[in-house]
Enzyme design. Structure first.
Site, mmCIF file in Angstrom:
data_model
loop_
_atom_site.group_PDB
_atom_site.id
_atom_site.type_symbol
_atom_site.label_atom_id
_atom_site.label_comp_id
_atom_site.label_asym_id
_atom_site.label_seq_id
_atom_site.Cartn_x
_atom_site.Cartn_y
_atom_site.Cartn_z
ATOM 1 N N HIS A 1 99.056 66.352 30.128
ATOM 2 C CA HIS A 1 99.849 67.581 30.065
ATOM 3 C C HIS A 1 100.983 67.394 29.067
ATOM 4 O O HIS A 1 101.588 66.315 29.012
ATOM 5 C CB HIS A 1 100.530 67.879 31.413
ATOM 6 C CG HIS A 1 99.640 68.431 32.468
ATOM 7 N ND1 HIS A 1 98.831 69.514 32.285
ATOM 8 C CD2 HIS A 1 99.465 68.054 33.757
ATOM 9 C CE1 HIS A 1 98.189 69.782 33.409
ATOM 10 N NE2 HIS A 1 98.548 68.908 34.324
ATOM 11 N N CYS B 1 102.896 74.897 29.476
ATOM 12 C CA CYS B 1 102.072 73.700 29.637
ATOM 13 C C CYS B 1 100.830 73.824 28.765
ATOM 14 O O CYS B 1 100.053 74.773 28.914
ATOM 15 C CB CYS B 1 101.675 73.528 31.103
ATOM 16 S SG CYS B 1 100.602 72.100 31.394
ATOM 17 N N HIS C 1 101.093 63.572 39.613
ATOM 18 C CA HIS C 1 102.243 64.411 39.249
ATOM 19 C C HIS C 1 102.314 65.649 40.127
ATOM 20 O O HIS C 1 101.300 66.144 40.622
ATOM 21 C CB HIS C 1 102.187 64.804 37.769
ATOM 22 C CG HIS C 1 100.932 65.505 37.365
ATOM 23 N ND1 HIS C 1 99.750 64.840 37.103
ATOM 24 C CD2 HIS C 1 100.647 66.818 37.202
ATOM 25 C CE1 HIS C 1 98.818 65.714 36.792
ATOM 26 N NE2 HIS C 1 99.324 66.925 36.847
#
Lengths: 153, 153
Positions: A74, A122, A108
């Site tokens: 990401h 993102c 995460h």
């Protein structure tokens, strides 16, 4: 050409619909639940002929994303409010335009512990694997550390 | 994990160096010159293992990028100040968080006609072709339209 005009008062883009973060799943594995997260697609490879996808995610107060890992990475840029990210064994604060890189296979979760919405852009590769839950060792390590324990639930 | 903290006063990211937009080229072809543009690399595939690259570009007052086209697409999100983009046969205004998609092989140029810096995030595929100048027909069409003529120089 595609021009998505932004409305600062609503904090939304004209013509971009609000989507569920993920389909609801009452039997989600440990850590894979989430709360008050929306997804907004700013650029999708199916429409725009590129190898990546750009999304805006927003977490309401008290919201959090699923605690997960995957091989794809990401690249996140915060744009609204303040939030927090658990990435691996660390917890970091995010303010507007802070950038955060989440490496491959790193657990995460994003969380909004404030009173206002927290939002971030993102970018991900179009061709990517599905998120999976943490294994027992990863889970236990997060639970054992007082810094990360609040985010392993 | 990589966390790039943003300094709103300086409008810069800690540890991210300011680079030239392109190498200076006094013999650049028609339209390929540029003025007062800097580039800041927020995420590069060589370092981060993804198929895309995220850059921040900033144009000072009076600045403009080169007028070019290429097969790869751009996905841009404005983040600082106000600017203008020529894309194909249109000119659009950009304000913070406006998103703009530049399709393949579409002539484009960014310009800052205001008194403050204009900055935007730009994501591109890692594997991409080199920009090329416009051909005569494209150039003539831009020069013939009073809306686009000021950007064909």
């Amino acid at each position: 050409m595609r021009h998505l005009t932004f409305d600062p008062a609503a904090f939304r883009w004209a013509g971009v619909e609000e989507r569920a973060y993920k389909p609801p799943d009452p039997s989600a594995p440990r850590g894979m639940d989430w709360r008050d997260v929306t997804r907004h697609r700013l650029g999708h490879p199916d429409e725009l002929g590129m190898g990546f996808e750009l999304r805006y995610f927003e977490l309401g107060p008290g919201g959090y994303s699923s605690l997960e890992k995957h091989a794809h990475v990401h690249l996140v840029v915060a744009v609204r409010g303040a939030g927090r990210a658990l990435v691996g064994d660390r917890v970091v604060d995010l303010a507007p335009l802070d950038a955060l890189y989440v490496p491959a296979l790193t657990p995460h979760r994003w969380a909004n512990e404030g009173a206002d919405p927290f939002g971030f852009l993102c970018t991900v590769d179009a061709d990517r694997d599905r998120p999976v839950p943490l294994d027992d060792d990863e889970w236990d390590a997060l639970r054992a550390d007082p810094v990360t324990a609040p985010y392993a639930h």
